[in-house]
Design a protein around this motif. Structure first.
Motif, PDB file in Angstrom:
ATOM      1  N   UNK A 139       2.483 -39.806 -86.011  1.00 58.39           N
ATOM      2  CA  UNK A 139       2.928 -38.682 -87.355  1.00 58.39           C
ATOM      3  C   UNK A 139       2.184 -38.519 -88.867  1.00 58.39           C
ATOM      4  N   UNK A 140       1.728 -38.855 -89.474  1.00 59.78           N
ATOM      5  CA  UNK A 140       1.061 -39.087 -90.750  1.00 59.78           C
ATOM      6  C   UNK A 140       0.155 -38.100 -90.975  1.00 59.78           C
ATOM      7  N   UNK A 141      -0.480 -37.199 -89.863  1.00 54.50           N
ATOM      8  CA  UNK A 141      -1.352 -37.189 -89.935  1.00 54.50           C
ATOM      9  C   UNK A 141      -2.668 -36.837 -90.623  1.00 54.50           C
ATOM     10  N   UNK A 142      -3.192 -37.734 -90.997  1.00 51.50           N
ATOM     11  CA  UNK A 142      -3.959 -38.564 -92.821  1.00 51.50           C
ATOM     12  C   UNK A 142      -5.053 -36.879 -92.743  1.00 51.50           C
ATOM     13  N   UNK A 143      -5.827 -37.034 -91.349  1.00 50.85           N
ATOM     14  CA  UNK A 143      -6.760 -35.603 -91.691  1.00 50.85           C
ATOM     15  C   UNK A 143      -6.619 -34.184 -92.202  1.00 50.85           C
ATOM     16  N   UNK A 144      -5.438 -33.545 -91.639  1.00 54.14           N
ATOM     17  CA  UNK A 144      -4.810 -32.938 -92.191  1.00 54.14           C
ATOM     18  C   UNK A 144      -4.416 -32.018 -93.152  1.00 54.14           C
ATOM     19  N   UNK A 145      -4.113 -33.727 -93.878  1.00 56.31           N
ATOM     20  CA  UNK A 145      -4.138 -32.895 -95.975  1.00 56.31           C
ATOM     21  C   UNK A 145      -5.102 -32.469 -96.109  1.00 56.31           C
TER      22      UNK A 145
ATOM     23  N   UNK B 183      -9.899 -37.944 -96.262  1.00 54.28           N
ATOM     24  CA  UNK B 183      -9.762 -37.617 -94.559  1.00 54.28           C
ATOM     25  C   UNK B 183      -9.925 -36.374 -94.001  1.00 54.28           C
ATOM     26  N   UNK B 184      -9.170 -35.700 -94.719  1.00 54.49           N
ATOM     27  CA  UNK B 184      -8.834 -34.429 -94.315  1.00 54.49           C
ATOM     28  C   UNK B 184      -9.981 -33.011 -95.127  1.00 54.49           C
ATOM     29  N   UNK B 185     -10.801 -33.810 -96.283  1.00 54.63           N
ATOM     30  CA  UNK B 185     -11.480 -33.021 -96.935  1.00 54.63           C
ATOM     31  C   UNK B 185     -13.273 -33.714 -95.918  1.00 54.63           C
TER      32      UNK B 185
ATOM     33  N   UNK C 168     -25.214 -30.429 -67.558  1.00 56.63           N
ATOM     34  CA  UNK C 168     -25.524 -32.036 -68.504  1.00 56.63           C
ATOM     35  C   UNK C 168     -24.504 -31.875 -69.503  1.00 56.63           C
ATOM     36  N   UNK C 169     -24.101 -32.926 -70.840  1.00 57.22           N
ATOM     37  CA  UNK C 169     -24.141 -32.550 -71.973  1.00 57.22           C
ATOM     38  C   UNK C 169     -23.933 -33.753 -72.982  1.00 57.22           C
ATOM     39  N   UNK C 170     -24.530 -33.108 -74.387  1.00 58.45           N
ATOM     40  CA  UNK C 170     -24.663 -34.243 -75.492  1.00 58.45           C
ATOM     41  C   UNK C 170     -23.017 -34.773 -75.861  1.00 58.45           C
ATOM     42  N   UNK C 171     -22.305 -35.934 -75.949  1.00 58.16           N
ATOM     43  CA  UNK C 171     -21.092 -36.136 -76.864  1.00 58.16           C
ATOM     44  C   UNK C 171     -21.844 -37.215 -77.859  1.00 58.16           C
ATOM     45  N   UNK C 172     -20.510 -36.975 -78.924  1.00 53.41           N
ATOM     46  CA  UNK C 172     -20.564 -38.012 -79.946  1.00 53.41           C
ATOM     47  C   UNK C 172     -19.451 -38.429 -81.160  1.00 53.41           C
ATOM     48  N   UNK C 173     -18.895 -39.752 -81.780  1.00 55.52           N
ATOM     49  CA  UNK C 173     -17.708 -40.120 -81.963  1.00 55.52           C
ATOM     50  C   UNK C 173     -18.103 -40.705 -83.932  1.00 55.52           C
ATOM     51  N   UNK C 174     -17.776 -40.865 -84.488  1.00 55.23           N
ATOM     52  CA  UNK C 174     -17.938 -41.128 -85.497  1.00 55.23           C
ATOM     53  C   UNK C 174     -16.089 -41.278 -86.259  1.00 55.23           C
ATOM     54  N   UNK C 175     -16.610 -42.702 -86.762  1.00 56.46           N
ATOM     55  CA  UNK C 175     -15.066 -42.709 -88.000  1.00 56.46           C
ATOM     56  C   UNK C 175     -14.886 -42.039 -88.791  1.00 56.46           C
ATOM     57  N   UNK C 176     -14.216 -41.592 -89.610  1.00 58.37           N
ATOM     58  CA  UNK C 176     -14.045 -40.825 -90.751  1.00 58.37           C
ATOM     59  C   UNK C 176     -13.053 -41.837 -92.304  1.00 58.37           C
TER      60      UNK C 176
END
Length: 426
Positions: free
Chosen positions: A84-90, A95-97, A288-296
């Motif tokens: 619930x701290x939601x750092x990515x929403x700040x 992380x939010x930036x 067909x589709x593509x997907x990616x994932x990254x660590x903030x």
């Protein structure tokens, strides 16, 4: 966007729903809904009240939904307090930036096509977390050593890909998912049991690739690389890049993108063309589709020159005041460097011993005062008994630690290790 998810349990399904609870301010002014407080060890090794119910984007998560009296539950209180701290929403947090900068790239280049989700409930079924993205039944990530299990069928998501199948079934063809993810891990400056990921998916219909004269897989792979090379330039500037072939259970072909940044090659993200089985199961036959994932955190530590992953969780104004909304890549200025204190601990290990279990105990006792746990010596005697010696570095980024509190922390760690890991201290 408020999302309500159904979470599977052993005997029935429970629904995370908002409830009328009083509100409090928690960690740097972020609001959460709470009922009654409970007490738990924190980074200062003193008991402090923390919330017993957290609300995430309209989804309420009670402590009893996460930390259960269940033989398969391995979620400690220290992990629950991060929910619930939601750092990515700040917007003023690194992380939010960074998240907003990535959103801006997709908005500018795809004109609103990508739907954004950043408040999906982190409690998911093991099926969603593993089976739906084709993680093999014997894959190491399914073990209790690597994943936080609420019960045998429910986990704290290990990756944002846990939502991919549901979003595809719901008809989404362009989407970005950002959220906190949870993995039992080692203790050092770049690893933390909670971090943040972003997942991106784009689905193509046959009419989008047939006119090109290419097959769907080739078309999707070329589009993926073009998209992510543009994203890398958006974040890092005009950098040299290279693609590396790799393996992921959920994509084929699979790639990693590396950039040459600050005189070394840096892995930026993993990606690939989505396995057809995932698309078929979600009703996207013949697409067909593509997907990616990254660590903030990984990217933010490079872009902002943040040396220790624990800093993302601090509410110290000497850290938080250095960053502003929309200012990507402002270089972090260290505000202090208090000395570490090292304590060694040796014991004869049992057959069931794992280093991740040791790190969980150290974190439960010392919280973020634990900077590093490192194996410095091991040997096996003539009787076949194996001894490990670990060096624990304790350090606060905000103050000097006293000998008294360090000794007490180490005493508590030794006591818990001996009791819970069934090892013999030396």
């Amino acid at each position: 966007m408020a999302v309500t998810l159904t979470v599977s349990t052993h005997h029935s399904s429970t629904r995370c729903i908002p409830s009328m609870l009083k509100q409090c301010q928690f960690l740097g002014g972020t609001s959460f809904n709470v009922s009654s407080p409970f007490r738990s060890l924190t980074s200062s090794a003193r008991s402090k009240p923390v919330v017993s119910a957290l609300e995430i984007g309209g989804v309420t998560i009670d402590k009893d939904d996460v930390v259960k009296d269940d033989p398969t539950n391995n979620v400690p209180d220290t992990i629950y307090t991060k929910l619930g701290l939601q750092l990515h929403q700040r917007d003023k947090h690194p992380l939010g930036i960074l998240k907003n900068a990535i959103h801006s790239y997709f908005d500018s280049n795809y004109f609103g096509k990508f739907v954004k989700f950043d408040d999906l409930c982190p409690i998911v079924s093991a099926k969603e977390n593993f089976d739906d993205v084709l993680v093999p039944a014997d894959h190491v990530s399914r073990s209790y050593n690597d994943t936080y299990y609420i019960d045998a069928q429910t986990v704290l998501r290990c990756h944002t890909s846990a939502h991919q199948a549901e979003l595809l079934r719901n008809g989404h063809t362009h989407f970005l998912v950002t959220g906190d993810v949870y993995r039992r891990d080692s203790i050092d400056s770049t690893h933390y049991p909670v971090f943040h990921q972003m997942e991106g998916v784009r689905v193509f219909s046959p009419d989008e690739w047939e006119a090109s004269g290419k097959d769907g897989t080739t078309y999707a792979a070329e589009d993926l690389k073009k998209c992510l090379e543009g994203l890398a330039r958006h974040l890092f500037g005009a950098v040299e890049m290279r693609w590396v072939d790799t393996y992921f259970p959920f994509t084929e072909p699979s790639f990693e993108l590396e950039i040459y940044f600050q005189e070394k090659w840096l892995e930026v993200l993993g990606c690939g063309v989505t396995e057809q089985e995932i698309l078929k199961r979600s009703g996207n036959v013949d697409k067909v589709a593509w997907a990616f994932g990254l660590g903030l955190e990984r990217l933010a530590m490079v872009l902002f020159e943040i040396p220790d992953i624990r800093l993302f969780w601090t509410s110290d104004e000497r850290f938080t005041s250095q960053f502003s909304k929309g200012q990507l890549g402002v270089k972090f200025k260290p505000f202090s460097k208090f000395p570490p204190c090292y304590k060694d601990m040796s014991f004869w290990i049992s057959d069931s011993f794992t280093e991740n279990n040791l790190c969980e105990i150290v974190r439960a006792v010392a919280g973020d005062l634990a900077e590093e746990v490192q194996l410095i010596d091991n040997f096996t005697n003539k009787k076949g008994m194996t001894s490990h010696c670990y060096r624990i570095a304790y350090r606060s980024m905000e103050r000097s630690l006293t000998d008294e509190e360090i000794n007490q922390l180490q005493f508590n760690v030794r006591k818990e290790v001996e009791s819970k890991l069934k090892v013999v201290l030396r």
